[in-house]
Design a protein around this motif. Sequence first.
Motif, PDB file in Angstrom:
ATOM      1  N   ASP A  49       0.418  -0.676  -0.240  1.00 50.35           N
ATOM      2  CA  ASP A  49      -0.025  -0.370  -0.072  1.00 50.35           C
ATOM      3  C   ASP A  49       0.695   1.092  -0.085  1.00 50.35           C
ATOM      4  OD1 ASP A  49      -1.998   1.785  -0.243  1.00 50.35           O
ATOM      5  OD2 ASP A  49      -2.806   0.839   2.233  1.00 50.35           O
ATOM      6  N   ARG A  50       0.889   1.596  -1.202  1.00 51.01           N
ATOM      7  CA  ARG A  50       1.452   3.178  -1.180  1.00 51.01           C
ATOM      8  C   ARG A  50       1.663   4.234  -0.172  1.00 51.01           C
ATOM      9  NH1 ARG A  50       5.256   1.597  -2.766  1.00 51.01           N
ATOM     10  NH2 ARG A  50       6.057   3.641  -2.050  1.00 51.01           N
ATOM     11  N   LYS A  51       0.281   4.581   0.254  1.00 55.49           N
ATOM     12  CA  LYS A  51      -0.154   5.540   0.503  1.00 55.49           C
ATOM     13  C   LYS A  51       0.634   5.797   2.503  1.00 55.49           C
ATOM     14  CE  LYS A  51      -4.807   4.227   2.379  1.00 55.49           C
ATOM     15  NZ  LYS A  51      -5.978   4.324   2.214  1.00 55.49           N
ATOM     16  N   ASP A  52       0.542   4.283   2.824  1.00 55.36           N
ATOM     17  CA  ASP A  52       1.150   3.721   4.174  1.00 55.36           C
ATOM     18  C   ASP A  52       2.173   3.213   4.508  1.00 55.36           C
ATOM     19  OD1 ASP A  52      -0.898   5.171   5.059  1.00 55.36           O
ATOM     20  OD2 ASP A  52      -2.713   3.320   5.470  1.00 55.36           O
ATOM     21  N   ALA A  53       3.109   3.236   2.846  1.00 57.05           N
ATOM     22  CA  ALA A  53       3.866   2.057   2.769  1.00 57.05           C
ATOM     23  C   ALA A  53       5.197   2.682   3.794  1.00 57.05           C
ATOM     24  CB  ALA A  53       4.805   2.348   1.508  1.00 57.05           C
ATOM     25  N   MET A  54       5.669   4.467   4.172  1.00 53.19           N
ATOM     26  CA  MET A  54       6.814   4.896   4.865  1.00 53.19           C
ATOM     27  C   MET A  54       6.457   4.669   6.350  1.00 53.19           C
ATOM     28  SD  MET A  54       9.306   5.743   3.119  1.00 53.19           S
ATOM     29  CE  MET A  54      10.055   6.336   4.167  1.00 53.19           C
ATOM     30  N   THR A  55       5.298   4.549   6.756  1.00 54.18           N
ATOM     31  CA  THR A  55       4.638   4.670   8.669  1.00 54.18           C
ATOM     32  C   THR A  55       4.804   2.923   8.534  1.00 54.18           C
ATOM     33  OG1 THR A  55       3.356   6.154   8.603  1.00 54.18           O
ATOM     34  CG2 THR A  55       2.883   4.247   9.785  1.00 54.18           C
ATOM     35  N   LEU A  56       4.467   1.759   7.824  1.00 54.82           N
ATOM     36  CA  LEU A  56       3.970   0.855   8.163  1.00 54.82           C
ATOM     37  C   LEU A  56       5.879  -0.105   7.877  1.00 54.82           C
ATOM     38  CD1 LEU A  56       2.196  -2.208   8.863  1.00 54.82           C
ATOM     39  CD2 LEU A  56       2.052  -1.901   5.978  1.00 54.82           C
ATOM     40  N   ALA A  57       6.155   0.590   6.943  1.00 55.27           N
ATOM     41  CA  ALA A  57       8.039   0.316   6.940  1.00 55.27           C
ATOM     42  C   ALA A  57       7.990   0.625   8.255  1.00 55.27           C
ATOM     43  CB  ALA A  57       8.694   0.774   5.836  1.00 55.27           C
ATOM     44  N   LYS A  58       8.514   1.604   9.021  1.00 52.35           N
ATOM     45  CA  LYS A  58       8.628   1.281  10.717  1.00 52.35           C
ATOM     46  C   LYS A  58       8.376   1.027  11.324  1.00 52.35           C
ATOM     47  CE  LYS A  58       9.807   6.255   9.445  1.00 52.35           C
ATOM     48  NZ  LYS A  58       9.134   8.014   9.682  1.00 52.35           N
TER      49      LYS A  58
END
Length: 165
Positions: A49-58
């Motif tokens: 999911d692109r919109k939450d990619a950074m948050t989810l990765a963290k």
Amino acid sequence: MEITQRQRTILLYILECLAGTAIGFYLYRVYPIMGAWCLISIILVLAPDRKDAMTLAKTRIKANLVGAAIGLIIFFIHPVNLLMICVGITLSIVACELLKLQPATRSASIAVLIITMHEPGKYFWDVALERAGGVLAGCVIGMLITWIFHTVIIRSKKVIRKIGK
């Protein structure tokens, strides 16, 4: 034929996974034990999911590190057996709940398994530390891939908008 937003998202996720797999496989060839667990951690950190990619990765990185730490603690406390693995998974779930990392609880539990599963004839601590290093390296690589793809996408959209005007 125009590509839909969903198709673009899937294509970018595939590219992220392929980049992560290539890097992880290279590390696996050079450092077999660490590389194998690094590869698994890379794929666990990446998000479709692109919109939450950074948050989810963290969030997944934090959960992986929680699970790796719990796995190492379990190694220190008692020789690993089924009961200790179950305790480790339970502790990782509770820790993720307390740290508000619920979306990545599965990653923490898998990290516990990665660290605690042991091959006969190997030195426990060497294997556990090497695997923990693999988890950490995989998390960092997965985050970097997410950041690079996320940054490239944002910049390319801005460039396309400027060209279109």
